[in-house]
Design a protein around this motif. Structure first.
Motif, PDB file in Angstrom:
ATOM      1  N   MET A   1       0.844  -1.190   0.000  1.00 54.03           N
ATOM      2  CA  MET A   1       0.000   0.000   0.000  1.00 54.03           C
ATOM      3  C   MET A   1       0.880   1.241   0.000  1.00 54.03           C
ATOM      4  N   GLU A   2       0.318   2.330  -0.542  1.00 58.77           N
ATOM      5  CA  GLU A   2       1.030   3.599  -0.518  1.00 58.77           C
ATOM      6  C   GLU A   2       0.940   4.196   0.879  1.00 58.77           C
ATOM      7  N   ILE A   3       2.022   4.809   1.325  1.00 60.88           N
ATOM      8  CA  ILE A   3       2.055   5.436   2.640  1.00 60.88           C
ATOM      9  C   ILE A   3       2.171   6.951   2.473  1.00 60.88           C
ATOM     10  N   PRO A   4       1.770   7.741   3.465  1.00 63.90           N
ATOM     11  CA  PRO A   4       1.996   9.184   3.399  1.00 63.90           C
ATOM     12  C   PRO A   4       3.491   9.468   3.468  1.00 63.90           C
ATOM     13  N   PHE A   5       4.062   9.961   2.392  1.00 64.89           N
ATOM     14  CA  PHE A   5       5.509  10.140   2.327  1.00 64.89           C
ATOM     15  C   PHE A   5       5.898  11.536   1.870  1.00 64.89           C
ATOM     16  N   VAL A   6       5.287  12.017   0.792  1.00 62.61           N
ATOM     17  CA  VAL A   6       5.606  13.339   0.259  1.00 62.61           C
ATOM     18  C   VAL A   6       5.003  14.410   1.167  1.00 62.61           C
ATOM     19  N   GLY A   7       5.773  15.429   1.463  1.00 66.84           N
ATOM     20  CA  GLY A   7       5.250  16.503   2.300  1.00 66.84           C
ATOM     21  C   GLY A   7       6.297  17.557   2.587  1.00 66.84           C
ATOM     22  N   PRO A   8       5.948  18.563   3.399  1.00 65.60           N
ATOM     23  CA  PRO A   8       6.853  19.658   3.729  1.00 65.60           C
ATOM     24  C   PRO A   8       7.757  19.300   4.895  1.00 65.60           C
ATOM     25  N   SER A   9       8.583  20.264   5.303  1.00 61.66           N
ATOM     26  CA  SER A   9       9.302  20.141   6.566  1.00 61.66           C
ATOM     27  C   SER A   9       8.348  20.521   7.690  1.00 61.66           C
ATOM     28  N   VAL A 383       3.907  -3.717  13.712  1.00 62.47           N
ATOM     29  CA  VAL A 383       3.754  -3.869  12.264  1.00 62.47           C
ATOM     30  C   VAL A 383       5.055  -4.454  11.730  1.00 62.47           C
ATOM     31  N   SER A 384       4.944  -5.521  10.977  1.00 55.69           N
ATOM     32  CA  SER A 384       6.111  -6.146  10.361  1.00 55.69           C
ATOM     33  C   SER A 384       6.235  -5.640   8.928  1.00 55.69           C
ATOM     34  N   TYR A 385       7.413  -5.107   8.602  1.00 57.98           N
ATOM     35  CA  TYR A 385       7.652  -4.505   7.279  1.00 57.98           C
ATOM     36  C   TYR A 385       8.481  -5.469   6.434  1.00 57.98           C
ATOM     37  N   SER A 386       7.820  -6.098   5.457  1.00 57.54           N
ATOM     38  CA  SER A 386       8.556  -7.022   4.596  1.00 57.54           C
ATOM     39  C   SER A 386       9.250  -6.293   3.448  1.00 57.54           C
ATOM     40  N   ASN A 469       5.009  -3.117   2.072  1.00 61.20           N
ATOM     41  CA  ASN A 469       4.309  -4.387   2.213  1.00 61.20           C
ATOM     42  C   ASN A 469       4.442  -4.745   3.685  1.00 61.20           C
ATOM     43  N   ALA A 470       3.347  -4.689   4.420  1.00 63.39           N
ATOM     44  CA  ALA A 470       3.430  -4.806   5.871  1.00 63.39           C
ATOM     45  C   ALA A 470       2.252  -5.624   6.419  1.00 63.39           C
TER      46      ALA A 470
END
Length: 471
Positions: A1-9, A383-386, A469-470
């Motif tokens: 799944m897509e995660i919230p990643f792009v953003g400001p400081s 949460v396990s991050y594969s 993938n988690a």
């Protein structure tokens, strides 16, 4: 799944609340509505040496309406030429401190906090203002045929003779007295004269009155002052400055009519508070490819705080000093458009750079581009991050040398961004490898995770999204 990643400081003092940063990356928004994602992070502009001034540290610059460019470096007033050199046009009496400029149709005036000079654009004559009625100037601007200077350590501003920066009259002044504070600068914008005090701001207009042509506009008093006169800039058809008032300091304000709107965030204000004395802060503004940037330089910080007027979002910029291996403020001290190029004067020495998104180093020194994500959690359950996959522009590599196999680094933190895992690097594509996907696997588990990616290769960088993938 897509995660919230792009953003400001938006790194807060409590990193457990928000730890995200964008350093030498700025958010861009999709205008089509059909892009892969609604926003992405694009690499900031780099620097390329254009010329080196002859006097020393660059103290100020101006691009004349005649198409000529000028700088003050050390004690030299120099013209920047189109062949990539400089010509000394005069000498001033000081070696340091910031210089401000303004111009009329015929003259350029500069002040350094002690004295003032006039450069005649037709004759190239450079003359010190010796009129006995000329005050000690702290700042200069121009409006309606008058050069206007604020008198140092006072509430007074003076005007020159009409279209004559060498002529001054002891009676051609007024005091800004709605608040008992000293003026830090006078600033002309859209036919209004903004008088910036260290506790309040008043806006004047030219009424044509015989005794003195400038009078305060009724009701145009802002109970928020200016912490540093050299942070006042034209920005997005308004005025912007680093503010201070009786209740506190360290907030960035933008004019909205004859009122002030706060445009800094809690995160930016916390960073400003770390600097202590902000009275010698300064700023400069430039436009590039549809974005307008307010570059706020505050001594004591290791990053420059940047507001993008197009998106309303903040990011940070920094320069990695190869001698100390430490991050510092951006190298820029002032900027001007000259010879269809954006020129930037160096804050340390006499170098004058061309600044462009087409350059991927700071005059040969690497630019560290870094994004720290928001927190990822699921009600504090493990949460396990594969896997973690970064969607970014691929195959931007150079043909040879550093950047021919560009790499991107990943780290993660499970304690709010205080401690980080080991660095793991992945390629994002040599020339022609558009299929390359930077993926990291077997990333363990955590209750509250923050990811950080970094790129230092001298190539075009754009981060579009991130996926996990988690379980």
């Amino acid at each position: 799944m897509e995660i919230p990643f792009v953003g400001p400081s938006y790194q807060m003092q409590a990193r457990s609340f928000d730890a995200q940063r964008s350093i030498n990356l700025y958010p861009i928004l999709s205008e089509s509505g059909t892009s892969k994602s609604v926003a992405a992070l694009r690499g900031t502009a780099g620097l390329k040496l254009y010329t080196t001034s002859q006097g020393g540290q660059v103290r100020g610059c101006i691009s004349s309406t005649s198409g000529r460019g000028f700088v003050v470096s050390g004690d030299k007033f120099e013209e920047v030429t189109r062949d990539g050199s400089t010509t000394v046009r005069g000498t001033i009496n000081t070696q340091s401190s910031r210089v401000t400029f303004s111009e009329s149709a015929l003259e350029i005036m500069l002040v350094d906090g002690t004295d003032g000079w006039i450069f005649n654009k037709d004759t190239d004559a450079f003359t010190q203002i010796t009129d006995a009625d000329f005050p000690q100037p702290s700042y200069v601007t121009f409006q309606d045929g008058y050069f206007i200077v604020t008198k140092a350590n006072s509430q007074q501003f003076f005007i020159s003779g009409i279209n004559n920066g060498l002529s001054w009259d002891a009676l051609d002044f007024t005091s800004v007295e709605s608040s008992p504070d000293d003026l830090v600068c006078a600033f002309s914008d859209n036919g209004n004269l903004w008088l910036m005090g260290n506790r309040s701001v008043e806006v004047y207009a030219n009424t044509g009155a015989a005794a003195f042509p400038f009078e305060r506009i009724g009701g145009a008093i802002i109970q928020t002052g200016c912490a540093a006169g050299f942070t006042v800039q034209k920005f997005n058809n308004s005025v912007i400055w680093l503010g201070i008032d009786e209740q506190g300091k360290g907030t960035v304000f933008q004019s909205n009519g004859y009122s002030a709107t706060k445009v800094s965030t809690q995160s930016i204000e916390w960073k400003i508070s770390q600097a202590g004395d902000i009275s010698d802060s300064y700023a400069w503004v430039y436009h590039e490819r549809g974005h307008v940037f307010y570059m706020l330089q505050i001594r004591g910080l290791d990053t420059t705080l940047v507001l993008d007027g197009t998106t309303g979002l903040w990011h940070e910029r920094s320069y990695k000093n190869p001698a100390t291996n430490r991050m510092e403020l951006h190298r820029g001290f002032c900027c001007m458009m000259f010879n269809n190029r954006l020129m930037v004067g160096d804050r340390i020495d006499g170098r004058i750079y061309e600044m462009s998104l087409d350059y991927y180093t700071d005059d040969g020194d690497e630019i560290i581009r870094e994004r720290t994500s928001p927190h990822l959690q699921d009600e504090k359950r493990f949460v396990s991050y594969s896997s973690f996959e970064l969607d970014m522009e691929q195959a931007t590599a150079l043909a040879v040398g550093q950047g021919s196999d560009p790499q991107v680094m990943l780290q993660y933190s499970d304690d709010g961004g205080n401690n980080w895992s080991n660095e793991v690097w992945r390629t994002f594509g040599k020339v022609g490898q558009y299929w390359q996907r930077p993926i990291w696997r077997q990333l363990g588990r955590g209750r509250d995770r923050v990811f950080r990616v970094r790129v230092s290769d001298p190539v075009f960088v754009q981060l579009n999204a991130a996926y996990i993938n988690a379980t």
